[in-house]
Structure formats: structure tokens, C-alpha cells
Scaffold this motif. Structure first.
Motif, PDB file in Angstrom:
ATOM      1  N   ARG A  62      35.694  35.165  48.132  1.00 58.55           N
ATOM      2  CA  ARG A  62      34.417  34.643  48.324  1.00 58.55           C
ATOM      3  C   ARG A  62      34.405  34.187  49.711  1.00 58.55           C
ATOM      4  N   MET A  63      35.509  33.657  50.204  1.00 58.49           N
ATOM      5  CA  MET A  63      35.650  33.359  51.745  1.00 58.49           C
ATOM      6  C   MET A  63      35.614  34.529  52.598  1.00 58.49           C
ATOM      7  N   PHE A  64      35.692  35.592  52.058  1.00 58.98           N
ATOM      8  CA  PHE A  64      35.513  36.734  53.178  1.00 58.98           C
ATOM      9  C   PHE A  64      34.137  36.989  53.744  1.00 58.98           C
ATOM     10  N   HIS A  65      33.177  36.244  52.981  1.00 56.21           N
ATOM     11  CA  HIS A  65      31.664  36.574  53.087  1.00 56.21           C
ATOM     12  C   HIS A  65      31.003  35.240  53.532  1.00 56.21           C
ATOM     13  N   ALA A  66      30.056  35.226  54.392  1.00 64.53           N
ATOM     14  CA  ALA A  66      28.960  34.410  54.766  1.00 64.53           C
ATOM     15  C   ALA A  66      28.143  34.567  53.366  1.00 64.53           C
ATOM     16  N   TRP A  67      27.134  33.222  53.365  1.00 63.30           N
ATOM     17  CA  TRP A  67      26.295  33.379  52.471  1.00 63.30           C
ATOM     18  C   TRP A  67      25.527  34.546  52.338  1.00 63.30           C
ATOM     19  N   GLY A  68      25.412  35.430  51.652  1.00 55.92           N
ATOM     20  CA  GLY A  68      24.371  36.452  51.630  1.00 55.92           C
ATOM     21  C   GLY A  68      25.002  37.490  50.316  1.00 55.92           C
ATOM     22  N   ASP A  69      24.257  38.649  50.321  1.00 55.84           N
ATOM     23  CA  ASP A  69      24.552  39.513  49.432  1.00 55.84           C
ATOM     24  C   ASP A  69      25.814  40.010  48.997  1.00 55.84           C
ATOM     25  N   ASP A  70      26.761  40.180  49.955  1.00 57.33           N
ATOM     26  CA  ASP A  70      28.185  40.625  49.707  1.00 57.33           C
ATOM     27  C   ASP A  70      28.774  39.492  48.981  1.00 57.33           C
ATOM     28  N   ARG A  71      28.651  37.941  49.380  1.00 57.18           N
ATOM     29  CA  ARG A  71      29.182  37.011  48.572  1.00 57.18           C
ATOM     30  C   ARG A  71      28.687  36.763  47.275  1.00 57.18           C
ATOM     31  N   LEU A  72      27.269  36.951  46.997  1.00 57.68           N
ATOM     32  CA  LEU A  72      26.759  37.054  45.876  1.00 57.68           C
ATOM     33  C   LEU A  72      27.379  38.115  44.829  1.00 57.68           C
ATOM     34  N   ARG A  73      27.518  39.269  45.307  1.00 58.13           N
ATOM     35  CA  ARG A  73      28.278  40.421  44.756  1.00 58.13           C
ATOM     36  C   ARG A  73      29.511  39.949  44.261  1.00 58.13           C
ATOM     37  N   LEU A 102      43.895  48.710  37.549  1.00 59.51           N
ATOM     38  CA  LEU A 102      44.381  47.711  38.147  1.00 59.51           C
ATOM     39  C   LEU A 102      43.656  47.910  39.729  1.00 59.51           C
ATOM     40  N   THR A 103      42.691  46.858  39.793  1.00 56.69           N
ATOM     41  CA  THR A 103      41.977  47.015  40.918  1.00 56.69           C
ATOM     42  C   THR A 103      42.530  45.899  41.753  1.00 56.69           C
ATOM     43  N   THR A 104      42.214  45.995  43.384  1.00 55.99           N
ATOM     44  CA  THR A 104      42.954  45.071  44.259  1.00 55.99           C
ATOM     45  C   THR A 104      42.000  44.442  44.913  1.00 55.99           C
ATOM     46  N   SER A 105      40.841  44.288  44.487  1.00 53.52           N
ATOM     47  CA  SER A 105      39.628  43.467  45.346  1.00 53.52           C
ATOM     48  C   SER A 105      38.400  43.522  44.403  1.00 53.52           C
ATOM     49  N   TRP A 106      37.321  42.626  44.894  1.00 52.52           N
ATOM     50  CA  TRP A 106      36.259  42.592  44.109  1.00 52.52           C
ATOM     51  C   TRP A 106      35.368  43.834  44.500  1.00 52.52           C
ATOM     52  N   TRP A 107      35.604  44.655  45.347  1.00 48.34           N
ATOM     53  CA  TRP A 107      34.576  45.768  45.747  1.00 48.34           C
ATOM     54  C   TRP A 107      35.290  46.663  45.215  1.00 48.34           C
ATOM     55  N   VAL A 150      50.481  37.608  59.559  1.00 50.19           N
ATOM     56  CA  VAL A 150      49.069  37.849  59.978  1.00 50.19           C
ATOM     57  C   VAL A 150      49.018  38.604  61.037  1.00 50.19           C
ATOM     58  N   ARG A 151      47.692  39.176  61.390  1.00 51.85           N
ATOM     59  CA  ARG A 151      47.485  39.933  62.472  1.00 51.85           C
ATOM     60  C   ARG A 151      46.155  39.458  63.053  1.00 51.85           C
ATOM     61  N   PRO A 152      45.997  39.740  64.366  1.00 58.56           N
ATOM     62  CA  PRO A 152      44.968  39.469  65.195  1.00 58.56           C
ATOM     63  C   PRO A 152      43.572  40.099  64.910  1.00 58.56           C
ATOM     64  N   THR A 153      43.777  41.081  64.056  1.00 53.61           N
ATOM     65  CA  THR A 153      42.428  41.803  63.799  1.00 53.61           C
ATOM     66  C   THR A 153      41.784  41.141  62.476  1.00 53.61           C
ATOM     67  N   ASN A 154      42.670  40.358  61.744  1.00 55.40           N
ATOM     68  CA  ASN A 154      42.240  39.604  60.608  1.00 55.40           C
ATOM     69  C   ASN A 154      41.742  38.165  60.822  1.00 55.40           C
ATOM     70  N   LEU A 155      40.594  38.004  61.200  1.00 52.03           N
ATOM     71  CA  LEU A 155      40.346  36.630  61.708  1.00 52.03           C
ATOM     72  C   LEU A 155      40.509  35.399  60.705  1.00 52.03           C
ATOM     73  N   ARG A 156      40.360  35.845  59.284  1.00 46.54           N
ATOM     74  CA  ARG A 156      40.736  34.751  58.275  1.00 46.54           C
ATOM     75  C   ARG A 156      42.197  34.476  58.036  1.00 46.54           C
ATOM     76  N   GLY A 157      42.918  35.129  58.608  1.00 44.14           N
ATOM     77  CA  GLY A 157      44.412  35.052  58.601  1.00 44.14           C
ATOM     78  C   GLY A 157      44.918  33.967  59.592  1.00 44.14           C
ATOM     79  N   LEU A 158      44.043  33.396  60.555  1.00 45.26           N
ATOM     80  CA  LEU A 158      44.376  32.133  61.471  1.00 45.26           C
ATOM     81  C   LEU A 158      45.406  32.725  62.335  1.00 45.26           C
ATOM     82  N   TYR A 159      45.485  33.990  63.055  1.00 49.45           N
ATOM     83  CA  TYR A 159      46.489  34.178  63.686  1.00 49.45           C
ATOM     84  C   TYR A 159      46.812  33.421  65.048  1.00 49.45           C
TER      85      TYR A 159
END
Length: 198
Positions: A103-114, A75-80, A181-190
Motif C-alpha cells: 500500500r505504501m508504494f502508491h499515493a492515495w489514488g486508484d492504484d492504492r485503492l486497487r 504463487l504471485t509476488t505482488s498485488w499487481w 537498497v538501490r538509489p533508483t528505488n526511492l522507498r528503499g531509503l538509499y
């Protein structure tokens, strides 16, 4: 970090292992495991686990090898973390828990592609936290058809609060708001969350 997504993964892993009559092994990639925290999550969620739990820490800079049996299910918990396991076992032995559109964690680039490549693997099974997220991932212009074909969803629940705590009147008659949410996780919209509360 056992709140929210990590706690959900621990609960799901324990329930899945119990359902299959399997042993449970927790493998961490970035931080050493804290056995007491896993026990606390299971206790808080009223999940009885009578067997042993094996804890293993692997990842960059670690030399330990993890023996892998022929019938183990991961059971994996992320794409990585899924991508880390893919070279070791057949994809049909993987179940990927999705709790966000990664997919929203990454800008358009290698990590998003992977990320997209991993989430598009037709041999991986998916468990998605919430029907709303499942619908988002399987419908529309950026749909991932393999998640629709090989995935299921569940609605999360929080452990029941103590009745005495639930009956306490809010101070001044106001409402209590839980903002996970937490202030260090920008995608959480703290900060937007605080603005909305304000």
C-alpha cells in the motif's frame, strides 16, 4: 533483479512445488526470464531441483497464451501480479507472497485503492516475509483482517557464507554493513542509509 525479493520468490516457489510434488513454471510479466539466473538462485540457496522448469514471458504487448490446468496453484509476488491472475483462476488457487506493505508504494489514488482491494480479498492466501511485517499488516488501524485469517509468515535467511570468507578480518578492524537498497528505488531509503552509515 534476482536479489532480495525476487530470489525469495524463486526459492519459495521451488520449495512449494517440491513439497506438493508439482512441476514448476516461472511466468514473468515485465522482463524475459533468465533460466540461468533461476538456477543460480537455487544453487546458492542449496535447493536441489531435479525436474525441468518451464519459463514463460507474458505481459503488455505479448500475444502468447499460457495454458492453465484445473489444478494449478499460482504463487504471485505482488498485488499487481495477483490482480493479473484473478480473472483467470479462482482466488483460492492463489498464494500471494508479500514482502513489503505494498500500500505504501502508491499515493492515495486508484492504484492504492486497487492494491487495498486485492490485499483485502478474503479468498486469497498470503505468505508474508517476516513476522514483523505480518504483525504490521494484521494489527492497528490499517489492519487487513483477511491476511490474519488466511496468512502465514516466515523469517528469511541468507545462504551460509563460506567459512574461510567469514573468518577474514575486516580491513582496519571495522565492520561490514550490508545495505540492500538501490538509489533508483526511492522507498528503499538509499540516501538515508548512506547518511546513517556516514
Amino acid at each position: 533483479s534476482l536479489f532480495s525479493g525476487v530470489g525469495t520468490a524463486v526459492v519459495l516457489a521451488a520449495l512449494l512445488a517440491r513439497h506438493l510434488g508439482a512441476r514448476l513454471r516461472v511466468i514473468t510479466l515485465t522482463e524475459p526470464p533468465e533460466p540461468g539466473n533461476v538456477g543460480a538462485v537455487l544453487t546458492t540457496n542449496r535447493i536441489h531441483w531435479g525436474g525441468d522448469i518451464e519459463f514463460v514471458h507474458v505481459g503488455p504487448g505479448r500475444k502468447e497464451e499460457v495454458p492453465v490446468g484445473d489444478h494449478e496453484l499460482f504463487l504471485t509476488t505482488s498485488w499487481w501480479s495477483t490482480r493479473c491472475v484473478l480473472p483467470l483462476v479462482h482466488p483460492q488457487r492463489l498464494v500471494c507472497l508479500l514482502q513489503e506493505d505494498e500500500r505504501m508504494f502508491h499515493a492515495w489514488g486508484d492504484d492504492r485503492l486497487r492494491c487495498v482491494e486485492t490485499l483485502s480479498d478474503p479468498n486469497i492466501r498470503f505468505v508474508v516475509n517476516r513476522q514483523l511485517l505480518f504483525d504490521h499488516l494484521t494489527q492497528g488501524p490499517d489492519a487487513l483482517p483477511n491476511i490474519l485469517a488466511n496468512g502465514v509468515w516466515f523469517e528469511p535467511v541468507f545462504p551460509a557464507f563460506d567459512r574461510e570468507l567469514a573468518e577474514v578480518d575486516p580491513v582496519g578492524g571495522g565492520r561490514h554493513i550490508f545495505l540492500p537498497v538501490r538509489p533508483t528505488n526511492l522507498r528503499g531509503l538509499y540516501w538515508r542509509g548512506l547518511e546513517a552509515i556516514g
